[in-house]
Each structure stands twice: as structure tokens, then as C-alpha cells.
Scaffold this motif. Structure first.
Motif, PDB file in Angstrom:
ATOM      1  N   LEU A  34      -1.702 -72.439 -12.547  1.00 52.77           N
ATOM      2  CA  LEU A  34      -1.960 -72.912 -11.181  1.00 52.77           C
ATOM      3  C   LEU A  34      -0.853 -73.884 -10.787  1.00 52.77           C
ATOM      4  CD1 LEU A  34      -3.851 -73.159  -8.678  1.00 52.77           C
ATOM      5  CD2 LEU A  34      -4.889 -75.117  -9.841  1.00 52.77           C
ATOM      6  N   GLN A  35      -0.119 -73.545  -9.727  1.00 53.52           N
ATOM      7  CA  GLN A  35       1.035 -74.342  -9.333  1.00 53.52           C
ATOM      8  C   GLN A  35       0.629 -75.487  -8.403  1.00 53.52           C
ATOM      9  OE1 GLN A  35       4.231 -73.780 -10.651  1.00 53.52           O
ATOM     10  NE2 GLN A  35       2.934 -72.460 -11.926  1.00 53.52           N
ATOM     11  N   VAL A  36       1.029 -76.703  -8.781  1.00 53.85           N
ATOM     12  CA  VAL A  36       0.704 -77.908  -8.021  1.00 53.85           C
ATOM     13  C   VAL A  36       2.007 -78.658  -7.735  1.00 53.85           C
ATOM     14  CG1 VAL A  36      -0.575 -80.076  -8.008  1.00 53.85           C
ATOM     15  CG2 VAL A  36      -1.543 -78.060  -9.142  1.00 53.85           C
ATOM     16  N   ARG A  37       2.243 -78.969  -6.470  1.00 56.01           N
ATOM     17  CA  ARG A  37       3.461 -79.712  -6.096  1.00 56.01           C
ATOM     18  C   ARG A  37       3.124 -81.188  -5.888  1.00 56.01           C
ATOM     19  NH1 ARG A  37       5.663 -81.366  -1.397  1.00 56.01           N
ATOM     20  NH2 ARG A  37       4.122 -80.185  -0.175  1.00 56.01           N
ATOM     21  N   ALA A  38       3.870 -82.058  -6.594  1.00 54.17           N
ATOM     22  CA  ALA A  38       3.658 -83.499  -6.468  1.00 54.17           C
ATOM     23  C   ALA A  38       4.394 -84.028  -5.240  1.00 54.17           C
ATOM     24  CB  ALA A  38       4.148 -84.216  -7.722  1.00 54.17           C
ATOM     25  N   GLU A  39       3.741 -84.920  -4.537  1.00 54.52           N
ATOM     26  CA  GLU A  39       4.341 -85.536  -3.345  1.00 54.52           C
ATOM     27  C   GLU A  39       4.087 -87.034  -3.407  1.00 54.52           C
ATOM     28  OE1 GLU A  39       3.673 -85.663   1.519  1.00 54.52           O
ATOM     29  OE2 GLU A  39       2.515 -84.266   0.274  1.00 54.52           O
ATOM     30  N   ILE A  40       5.149 -87.800  -3.448  1.00 55.91           N
ATOM     31  CA  ILE A  40       5.030 -89.258  -3.480  1.00 55.91           C
ATOM     32  C   ILE A  40       5.424 -89.798  -2.110  1.00 55.91           C
ATOM     33  CG2 ILE A  40       5.859 -91.394  -4.514  1.00 55.91           C
ATOM     34  CD1 ILE A  40       6.279 -89.875  -7.118  1.00 55.91           C
ATOM     35  N   THR A  41       4.505 -90.482  -1.472  1.00 55.42           N
ATOM     36  CA  THR A  41       4.761 -91.023  -0.133  1.00 55.42           C
ATOM     37  C   THR A  41       5.001 -92.517  -0.227  1.00 55.42           C
ATOM     38  OG1 THR A  41       2.399 -91.373   0.267  1.00 55.42           O
ATOM     39  CG2 THR A  41       3.325 -89.248   0.939  1.00 55.42           C
ATOM     40  N   GLU A  42       5.848 -92.994   0.638  1.00 58.71           N
ATOM     41  CA  GLU A  42       6.193 -94.405   0.685  1.00 58.71           C
ATOM     42  C   GLU A  42       5.743 -94.979   2.022  1.00 58.71           C
ATOM     43  OE1 GLU A  42       7.554 -95.773  -1.857  1.00 58.71           O
ATOM     44  OE2 GLU A  42       8.191 -94.028  -2.984  1.00 58.71           O
ATOM     45  N   PRO A  43       5.150 -96.183   2.022  1.00 64.22           N
ATOM     46  CA  PRO A  43       4.756 -96.808   3.297  1.00 64.22           C
ATOM     47  C   PRO A  43       5.948 -97.420   4.010  1.00 64.22           C
ATOM     48  CG  PRO A  43       4.165 -98.227   1.472  1.00 64.22           C
ATOM     49  CD  PRO A  43       4.701 -96.958   0.856  1.00 64.22           C
ATOM     50  N   ARG A  44       6.981 -96.610   4.236  1.00 58.94           N
ATOM     51  CA  ARG A  44       8.236 -97.129   4.806  1.00 58.94           C
ATOM     52  C   ARG A  44       8.055 -97.585   6.242  1.00 58.94           C
ATOM     53  NH1 ARG A  44      12.476 -92.523   2.640  1.00 58.94           N
ATOM     54  NH2 ARG A  44      11.902 -92.663   0.448  1.00 58.94           N
ATOM     55  N   THR A  45       7.260 -96.842   7.001  1.00 61.22           N
ATOM     56  CA  THR A  45       7.096 -97.167   8.416  1.00 61.22           C
ATOM     57  C   THR A  45       6.533 -98.554   8.587  1.00 61.22           C
ATOM     58  OG1 THR A  45       6.724 -94.842   8.876  1.00 61.22           O
ATOM     59  CG2 THR A  45       6.047 -96.415  10.560  1.00 61.22           C
ATOM     60  N   GLU A  46       5.528 -98.898   7.769  1.00 63.78           N
ATOM     61  CA  GLU A  46       4.920-100.212   7.895  1.00 63.78           C
ATOM     62  C   GLU A  46       5.904-101.310   7.526  1.00 63.78           C
ATOM     63  OE1 GLU A  46       2.000-100.937   9.157  1.00 63.78           O
ATOM     64  OE2 GLU A  46       1.855 -98.811   9.633  1.00 63.78           O
ATOM     65  N   VAL A  47       6.727-101.050   6.496  1.00 66.13           N
ATOM     66  CA  VAL A  47       7.718-102.063   6.109  1.00 66.13           C
ATOM     67  C   VAL A  47       8.688-102.329   7.237  1.00 66.13           C
ATOM     68  CG1 VAL A  47       9.615-102.559   4.533  1.00 66.13           C
ATOM     69  CG2 VAL A  47       7.533-101.506   3.671  1.00 66.13           C
ATOM     70  N   VAL A  48       9.184-101.232   7.845  1.00 62.60           N
ATOM     71  CA  VAL A  48      10.141-101.384   8.929  1.00 62.60           C
ATOM     72  C   VAL A  48       9.512-102.117  10.100  1.00 62.60           C
ATOM     73  CG1 VAL A  48      11.543-100.136  10.609  1.00 62.60           C
ATOM     74  CG2 VAL A  48      11.464 -99.371   8.249  1.00 62.60           C
ATOM     75  N   LYS A  49       8.246-101.772  10.395  1.00 62.78           N
ATOM     76  CA  LYS A  49       7.579-102.435  11.515  1.00 62.78           C
ATOM     77  C   LYS A  49       7.425-103.929  11.261  1.00 62.78           C
ATOM     78  CE  LYS A  49       4.840 -98.550  13.264  1.00 62.78           C
ATOM     79  NZ  LYS A  49       3.465 -98.023  13.429  1.00 62.78           N
ATOM     80  N   GLN A  50       7.068-104.303  10.037  1.00 65.88           N
ATOM     81  CA  GLN A  50       6.887-105.710   9.723  1.00 65.88           C
ATOM     82  C   GLN A  50       8.195-106.482   9.827  1.00 65.88           C
ATOM     83  OE1 GLN A  50       5.026-105.821   5.893  1.00 65.88           O
ATOM     84  NE2 GLN A  50       3.235-104.633   6.578  1.00 65.88           N
TER      85      GLN A  50
END
Length: 412
Positions: free
Chosen positions: A91-107
Motif C-alpha cells: 500500500l503506497q503512502v506519500r508523506a507530506e510535511i507542512t510548515e506553518p510558514r504563512t503564520e510566521v510571515v504574518k507575525q
């Protein structure tokens, strides 16, 4: 904090995206797992993901079909990166790592906009009646430029510091399951392959419409046998027979090729292909598998192929949950275990395979073959012969005239 998401298609054909939560995340077929997937390829507890300081590792928890990351078997904790392809028993599973970049830039942007803005420096008249630039403005310009550069660097640092080293999957890794070419495909002996010429009219299964006449009998068995094995498996495009296996199979084909009952039952299977296809789909099997299994059960007696398949399908459905049908070797194991399943012992073969995996050093794929199990006397002579006969009938059905049988191909 980075987040790990798992993307896959479940057995119902639905695309799913699941977030990995907690320091330990267990995946498997059992309902108590953090991610429970009712797929026969997975063990009850198949693999576990652990998180350490914003990074993730996966470890196999003693599964039957094994775990891979980007095509490499997992024998110890293995890092997971954004884009990593994880195989849970196929069973093929693709890993996806997301970064909260938008919030950092907004802050950061908000902090810049809230910072006090420098007041314009006073302008004094010049002696000539014009306006001269205050010395304060001249001094403020480089200071302001330095502040802006520092803020820009801060934004870049905050964004990039959160992004761990990324290992990008290749196009081949994204396309689907990757075979372990370093692992013996079907037994524990070095595979020998006879070069097989092909013709330009090869069909989707890479099998010529008529096998070249100049091939040896063993080579014909290799070509047609591999074609049949690909058709009975859910996903095993690189399966092949070794020369030793083909020689054993060739002897069995010679025994059955003179049986008029087998020839008539193969013709019946072809004529009733639509019914067999429907029955196979309803029980999560491939049509060629179920049709040849029914012909094998009838043996040297002419009979109703569809009716026989109808009695066998529910048993194979239960065996499929325990053994699987992703690989061709798994399908042969189901044939060997059919009488066990008919007696209600649908877990007997699976339990034996799990125990054997703890006793020997060979890979999971090597162990899960009728050839290895016969050699280790882990299946009976009758079980092995049933699977070999099934393979012989299926091989003969690919191009019957190659073996002196004057009927059409079994094309379902």
C-alpha cells in the motif's frame, strides 16, 4: 511546529489525507491502531511512526509483507521526509510535511508594521533662500537601511529554520510501488533467466500473441508463466520464473496437457468469462486467478466452472484478508492454503509465515513462496502440488498451442 500528513488511497478507492499525531503513531489493519486500514496487505500492527524534535522516523513492527521507504526495506528506524514514499506491504503512502510558514510571515510582517516609524527630520532654510537637507536625515538613511536588511534576514531565517533537509522522491518513486531488485523475487536461489525475444505485436501483458517458435520448452514456460502470474496478482509487474522453477513447471504441464477435461474446462471458463469476472470482483480477486482455481479444483473431471468458482470465492476472500493477493507468490500461497480455508483454518498459513519469519534470516518475500516453503517442508506435498498444478494450468492457458493443446487462449 511542522506537521506530518499521510496521503493514500484506501481499499474503497477513496483518497485520504491523515495527520500523524502524538509521539507514537501505529498503523495497521487492527481497529485499535491510530491509523486503521482494512487492507489485506497490512498486518494487524504493521508499522509505527515516532516523532523526535520535529522529525519523524518509521519502524516496521514485525509485519508479514514488510515496510519500505523510497524502495528500501525498513529494518531499523528510518527517517521520513517531505515527499517520502512509504510502502506498507504494498500500500503506497506519500508523506507530506507542512510548515506553518504563512503564520510566521504574518507575525513578522505585523511586527514590522507596528514598529514606530521615524519622524521626518526638520528642514531648515539655506542661506540662499533654498531648502537644505538636515544632517539628521543623512545619518538616518544608512541606519534605516540596516534595520530593513535585518528585518528581511529575520523573516528568511524564521521561515527556513523550520524547514528540515528535504529528500525529494524521484518520478519513479511517485508513480507507484517499487520492486526491491536486490531481493530474490521468488526463492532463495540466484535467479537464472533465459533471454526471451518478443515481437512487435505484444499485448498489454508483454506476451506475444504467438510465442516465437525458436524458443526452448523451458523458455516458453518462463514467458507464459510470467504472463499468468502478472494477471493473477493485484500489482506484481516484474514477477518472473527462474529457470529451475520453469523446469519443474514444464514437467507438470506435460502431465496435464493431455487431459481433455482440463482443456474443456478452460474453454468453458473462457465462454463464461463475464460471470467469472463479476464473481471475482465481488470477492476482491483477479478473474484469471478465480477461473484457473476452479479448473484446478475440477481436475481431470469435466464440470461447471462457474458453479465451482462460486463455492471457492468466499473461501479465497477470507484467505485474502490473512495472506493477501498483492503479489503473485501470495496468490500461490492462497491456492496452497485452500483446503485449510475450506476447513475454517483461514489464519493457519499466515501464522506459520509469521513464526517462520522469526526463525530464519531470509527476507519476507523469499519466505512467502511455495518454493521456499516446500524446501523447508513447511507445506505438505499435496499443498505444493495443488499450487504447482494451478500454475501449470494457468501457464498453459496463456498460449495453449505452445504446449500442443488446440484451444483458444484464456483471455479474461
Amino acid at each position: 511546529m511542522p506537521e506530518l500528513w499521510l496521503n493514500f488511497t484506501d481499499p474503497e478507492g477513496v483518497s485520504r489525507r491523515v495527520r500523524v499525531e502524538g509521539s507514537k503513531f501505529v498503523m495497521g489493519r487492527q481497529s485499535t491502531c491510530d491509523l486503521a486500514i482494512p487492507d489485506s496487505r497490512l498486518s494487524r500492527s504493521h508499522a509505527q511512526i515516532e516523532q523526535f524534535a520535529g522529525r519523524w522516523e518509521i519502524i516496521d513492527t514485525g509485519s508479514s509483507n514488510g515496510t519500505e521507504v523510497n524502495g528500501s526495506p525498513v529494518f531499523e528506524p528510518t527517517p521520513i521526509y517531505d515527499g517520502s514514499m512509504i510502502s506498507l506491504g504494498g500500500l503506497q503512502v506519500r508523506a507530506e510535511i507542512t510548515e506553518p510558514r504563512t503564520e510566521v510571515v504574518k507575525q513578522v510582517a505585523a511586527s514590522v508594521s507596528d514598529a514606530p516609524k521615524p519622524k521626518p527630520a526638520p528642514v531648515t532654510p539655506s542661506a540662499s533662500g533654498g531648502r537644505s537637507v538636515s544632517i539628521g536625515i543623512i545619518l538616518a538613511i544608512p541606519v534605516l537601511a540596516l534595520v530593513l536588511v535585518s528585518l528581511a534576514g529575520g523573516v528568511a531565517y524564521l521561515v527556513l529554520a523550520r524547514n528540515p533537509t528535504v529528500e525529494v522522491a524521484t518520478d519513479n518513486e511517485k508513480d507507484g510501488p517499487i520492486a526491491d531488485d536486490d531481493e530474490p523475487p521468488t526463492n532463495d536461489t540466484p535467479p537464472e533467466k533465459t533471454p526471451v525475444p518478443t515481437t512487435s505485436n505484444a499485448g498489454p501483458s508483454n506476451l506475444p500473441a504467438a510465442t516465437p517458435a525458436n524458443l526452448s520448452e523451458t523458455a516458453k514456460v518462463e514467458v507464459n508463466g510470467a504472463s499468468f502470474l502478472r494477471k493473477i496478482a493485484q500489482n506484481d509487474p516484474k514477477i518472473f520464473l527462474t529457470t529451475d522453477q520453469a523446469k519443474r513447471l514444464s514437467s507438470k504441464i506435460k502431465q496435464i496437457s493431455s487431459s481433455s477435461a482440463i482443456a474443456e474446462n478452460l474453454k468453458s471458463a473462457k465462454q463464461n468469462g463475464a460471470q467469472l469476472k463479476t464473481l471475482a470482483v465481488e470477492n476482491n480477486l483477479q478473474p484469471q486467478f478465480l477461473a484457473v482455481a476452479a479448473v484446478t479444483k475440477l481436475g481431470n473431471s469435466r464440470g461447471d466452472v462457474v458453479a465451482t468458482a462460486r463455492t471457492m470465492a468466499p473461501i479465497f476472500n477470507k484467505l485474502n484478508i490473512q495472506i493477501g493477493s498483492e503479489l503473485a507468490d501470495d496468490c500461490l500461497l492462497m491456492i496452497a492454503a485452500y483446503e485449510q480455508g475450506a476447513a475454517g483454518e483461514t489464519m493457519k498459513m499466515r501464522n506459520m509465515l509469521q513464526n517462520l519469519a522469526n526463525e530464519v534470516s531470509e527476507s519476507s518475500r523469499t519466505i512467502r513462496t511455495i518454493w521456499f516453503l516446500e524446501k523447508r517442508q513447511k507445506i505438505t506435498a499435496a499443498e505444493f502440488d495443488r499450487a504447482l498444478t494451478f500454475l501449470a494450468i494457468g501457464t498453459l492457458g496463456q498460449n495453449p498451442k505452445d504446449f500442443g493443446v488446440n484451444i483458444d487462449q484464456l483471455d479474461l
